[in-house]
Scaffold this active site. Structure first.
Site, mmCIF file in Angstrom:
data_model
loop_
_atom_site.group_PDB
_atom_site.id
_atom_site.type_symbol
_atom_site.label_atom_id
_atom_site.label_comp_id
_atom_site.label_asym_id
_atom_site.label_seq_id
_atom_site.Cartn_x
_atom_site.Cartn_y
_atom_site.Cartn_z
ATOM 1 N N GLU A 108 0.817 -1.221 0.000
ATOM 2 C CA GLU A 108 0.000 0.000 0.000
ATOM 3 C C GLU A 108 0.846 1.264 0.000
ATOM 4 O OE1 GLU A 108 -2.756 -0.282 3.309
ATOM 5 O OE2 GLU A 108 -4.208 -1.252 2.010
ATOM 6 N N GLU A 162 -6.951 -7.619 -0.523
ATOM 7 C CA GLU A 162 -7.488 -7.598 0.851
ATOM 8 C C GLU A 162 -8.967 -7.245 0.818
ATOM 9 O OE1 GLU A 162 -5.365 -5.122 3.653
ATOM 10 O OE2 GLU A 162 -3.425 -5.837 2.916
HETATM 11 C C1 GAL Z 1 -4.430 -2.520 5.123
HETATM 12 C C2 GAL Z 1 -3.061 -3.154 5.273
HETATM 13 C C3 GAL Z 1 -3.132 -4.446 6.067
HETATM 14 C C4 GAL Z 1 -3.940 -4.237 7.302
HETATM 15 C C5 GAL Z 1 -5.309 -3.716 6.939
HETATM 16 C C6 GAL Z 1 -6.195 -3.438 8.111
HETATM 17 O O1 GAL Z 1 -4.313 -1.183 4.838
HETATM 18 O O2 GAL Z 1 -2.512 -3.424 4.015
HETATM 19 O O3 GAL Z 1 -1.848 -4.870 6.378
HETATM 20 O O4 GAL Z 1 -3.272 -3.342 8.106
HETATM 21 O O5 GAL Z 1 -5.177 -2.505 6.288
HETATM 22 O O6 GAL Z 1 -6.382 -4.567 8.855
#
Ligand code: GAL
Length: 818
Positions: free
Chosen positions: A176, A245
């Site tokens: 990110e 994600e």
């Molecule tokens: C994203 C990040 C993950 C985790 C998630 C929130 O921004 O890539 O590693 O932190 O948010 O759980």
């Protein structure tokens, strides 16, 4: 001869290795367009003993792949000293994934965020001269390259990349960075280029991805993270639409509420993604697990990292989420070829309903989505009426029959219960020995190991060797000092960690922050002596920051200034102690003596004190019988650290009560989700139960629990419990086949069953105005009692005719006791 051998070798290699490529539509493995469903499991958030079961349940849940980050700080705790043992055995984890026949996605980072301490960066890296993290800085890039290369080589050596016949189909560099890149200026741009080139130079034979990086340089694939990614488009038409994600819930912070994301909304997000051309999506998290030891970041992330994921913190199925998604995955996989290869056309049905039709020479598959968050709509497609509930997607693998609707959950709801430890003769009362923490020297005399004329950042002073750092200084006061008077305070600017303040050996007060609002000012009246006074500040970190632009520079510990403030009528005199001589001491005596694992130290047997700061408690207990997951209930305690047989089960803080703000209304899955929606647990201890993995326990003989109680508490109510499924409910519409399961133990009774228009929810079902002619309870009893699981056709054939009439959608509701 040599040529023949070489040919054989090459043949053998190509027979087992997979070629991973892609086009604008999909990832292609060995020439086949793939629709891939993946889930994150972070190996150090469980134990190696748990991995096979977690991965098996992931496969049963319809996943094709497991995604994990790699945790640099755990693997390289000191520069060039590595640890891949036990729960850090990345290779064993990947092989377990492979053994289950799943693919793997390796997110090396090595910055990972992940609510992990310092985002996965080792703190020694921060303490290297000249380093600047996540930017074009030689010191940093050299370390990042060193670690990334090490991981790639380890994976290569074990032939674990798909190109070598292994499970790893994709790898990720950075994490990110696009979200924060602008604050690094041109150097940031150069760094992204460097990341891409460095990754490419490692020749892994499978594609690299970069998430949330809309300018990812070729050939990096840019991917999306978020609760929804259906509107995402990759930055080049030649790369497929991928979602690294899909947040299945959210993380929990000390003082924060319990986040929940409904199965309906999660399924909606997934279905929308594949409807609109997605090819790969990953649940973050599929199993969240536990932040053991001091791995939680934040600061203020709880020990539990349950995430409301499809597998709960302990590895149990989180139902109905797991089951509802499994059904979705099965339907999607049945349409893989059409969706990843077919011609796409779309239909706008009005009223926020849109249809997507995928067709190949072999047939067509359809998605109908209603994105209105309130109104159900009926549409007509090719002469047939379809009712599409608000905020839902209907999936028709043959464009005629709705096989799945994201808002209709027919998977069972499991009610998990905690049971007391029956292996104990007197399960309610553990007996305790205790001893005080002997840090009096530091508190009374202000003597540390290092002295400088400055208030130090805790990362600089303690190198993350402990949560605890003493800051000590002395101040000589004469009566003619301008600050002197009856009304003096000590004022300290804190940077979010816990602060305990002592003046001349006496405790003055404590203060801490809450998640997201880290700055605070401590100010309390003090009485000082004429002459020498000793001021001792004990800072306790609750994990280092893990996210944001330059998060690595976020100060930790006492920020300062530290001031004496004299209030004289309308005049305020400030005496700044910040550049006094400050002496530092890292850690606690008990930690140095390893009280958590050694037997040799003197523990007192009688009359343990309660509500006394800095007290060590020890107890022995028998492992709960059976194989169900074990938790320890730490109700009554304040805040501290806990160990079972020398294994740290993490930081505990049951006295931190979760904030207000839970709604009394039932959770409505409709409408966009965020982590403030559908929250629970307001006004209760943020985290009362702490996971004790079975592999930490001795089944025979005694086990030891050691607590370091920092705030003061009473261990009288501490007890061990097991977690198991207590009951299972289903509520499903006619023509579904439902499954009831007690997850490995027999169904013992049927408490409720009705086919018709039953009312209520799990635990409070009641019969409606119409019911089938046959006795539903005895039909379900016959099919299910005594079995570990059973399936039932929800139909009049099974339950007899009803008087409900044709316009009522008949449903079956069952509550089974496990
Ligand atoms: C994203 C990040 C993950 C985790 C998630 C929130 O921004 O890539 O590693 O932190 O948010 O759980």
């Amino acid at each position: 001869m040599l040529l023949a051998a070489l040919l054989l070798f090459t043949l053998a290699l190509s027979a087992t290795s997979s070629k991973v490529t892609y086009d604008g539509r999909a990832i292609i493995i060995d020439g086949k367009h793939k629709l891939l469903v993946s889930g994150s499991i972070h190996y150090p958030r469980s134990t190696a003993e748990m991995w096979p079961d977690l991965i098996k349940k992931s496969k049963e849940g319809g996943l094709d792949a497991i995604e994990t980050y790699v945790f640099w700080d755990s693997h390289e705790p000191a520069r060039r000293e590595y640890d891949f043992s036990g729960n850090l055995d990345l290779i064993r984890f990947l092989k377990t994934v492979q053994d289950e026949g799943l693919y793997a996605v390796l997110r090396i980072g090595p910055y990972v965020c992940a609510e992990w301490n310092y985002g996965g960066f080792p703190v020694w890296l921060h303490n290297m001269p000249g380093v600047q993290m996540r930017t074009a800085n030689d010191v940093f890039m050299n370390e990042m390259k060193n670690f990334t290369t090490l991981i790639v080589n380890m994976v290569k050596q074990e032939n674990l990349f798909a190109s070598q016949g292994g499970p790893v189909i994709l790898a990720q560099i950075e994490n990110e960075y696009g979200n924060v890149m602008s604050s690094y200026g041109d150097e940031g741009k150069a760094y992204v280029e460097w990341c891409a080139n460095m990754a490419q130079s490692l020749h892994i034979g499978v594609p690299w991805i970069m998430c949330q990086q809309s300018d990812a340089p070729e050939p990096m694939i840019n991917t999306c993270n978020g609760w929804y990614c259906d509107q995402f488009t990759p930055n080049r038409p030649t790369i497929p639409k991928m979602w690294t994600e899909n947040w299945t819930g959210w993380f929990k912070s000390w003082g924060g509420k319990d986040p929940h994301r409904t199965a309906e909304d999660l399924a909606f997000a997934v279905a929308r993604f594949y409807q609109l051309g997605g090819t790969f999506q990953n649940y973050y998290m599929y199993h969240g697990g536990t932040n053991f030891g001091r791995t939680a970041g934040g600061p203020y992330i709880t020990t539990s990292y349950d995430y409301d994921a499809p597998l709960d913190e302990y590895g149990n199925l989180n139902q109905p989420k797991w089951g509802h998604l499994k059904e979705l995955h099965d339907v999607l996989h049945s349409m893989e070829d059409t969706v990843t290869r077919g011609n796409i056309s779309s239909v706008d049905f009005g009223n926020s309903v849109s249809g997507t039709i995928y067709s190949t020479e072999k047939g067509s598959s359809c998605f109908f989505a209603n994105t209105d968050s309130k109104n159900d709509t009926t549409i007509n497609f090719q002469g047939i009426d379809y009712k599409v509930p608000a905020w839902s997607v209907s999936i028709l693998p043959d464009c005629e029959n709705v096989v799945y609707n994201t808002a209709k959950v027919s998977a069972q709801t499991s009610v998990m219960v905690k049971k007391t430890n029956v292996a104990e003769d007197e399960p309610a009362a553990l007996s305790w020995s205790w001893r005080p923490e002997t840090n009096d020297k530091s508190i009374l005399f202000g003597r540390g190991d290092v002295t400088v004329n400055q208030i130090l950042d805790q990362k600089d002073a303690a190198n993350d060797l402990s949560d605890y750092l003493f800051y000590m200084t002395s101040v000589n006061l004469k009566e003619d000092d301008p600050v002197w008077g009856n009304n003096m305070t000590l004022r300290i600017a804190g940077s979010g960690q816990i602060l305990h303040v002592f003046v001349n050996g006496e405790f003055l007060g404590s203060q801490w922050a809450k998640y997201g609002v880290f700055d605070y000012v401590f100010e309390q009246q003090i009485k000082l002596n004429k002459g020498k006074n000793i001021i001792t500040l004990l800072s306790a970190t609750v994990g280092f920051a893990n996210y944001g632009s330059n998060f690595d520079l976020t100060q930790a510990g006492v920020r300062g200034p530290v001031e004496l403030v004299g209030y004289h009528d309308d005049e305020i005199v400030i005496k700044d102690l910040s550049s006094h001589k400050w002496s530092y001491k890292v850690g606690l005596e008990g930690l140095y003596q390893e009280l958590f694992s050694s037997d040799s130290s003197k523990w007192q047997q009688d009359n343990y004190p309660t509500n006394q700061m800095f007290t060590w408690y020890k107890s022995s207990f028998k492992a709960p019988l059976g194989t169900d997951p074990v938790v320890v209930d730490l109700i009554g305690l304040g805040k501290g650290l806990a160990w079972v047989n020398g294994n740290s089960i993490g930081r505990y803080w049951p006295s931190f009560i979760a904030e207000d703000g839970c709604s009394l209304d039932p959770c409505d899955y409709r409408g966009s989700y965020d982590n403030n929606k559908c929250v629970t647990n307001c006004g209760k201890p943020t985290q009362r139960w702490y996971h004790v993995p079975r592999s930490f326990l001795n089944n025979e003989g005694e086990n030891t629990l050691v607590l370091f109680e920092e705030f003061g508490g009473d261990p009288a109510s501490v007890n061990f419990q097991t977690i198991a499924i207590g009951s299972a409910c289903v509520s499903a519409e006619e023509n579904k086949k439902i499954e009831l399961s007690c997850q490995g133990r027999p169904i013992s009774a049927i408490k409720f069953a009705s086919f018709g228009n039953p009312l209520g929810t799990c635990g409070s079902f009641s019969s409606g105005t119409c019911e089938a002619s046959n006795d539903a309870i005895s039909i379900v009893e016959k099919a299910c009692v005594g079995q570990e699981s059973c399936t039932i056709d929800v139909s009049e054939d099974t339950f007899g005719s009803t008087t409900c009439g044709d316009d009522v959608i008949k449903t079956l509701a069952v509550e089974a006791i496990c």
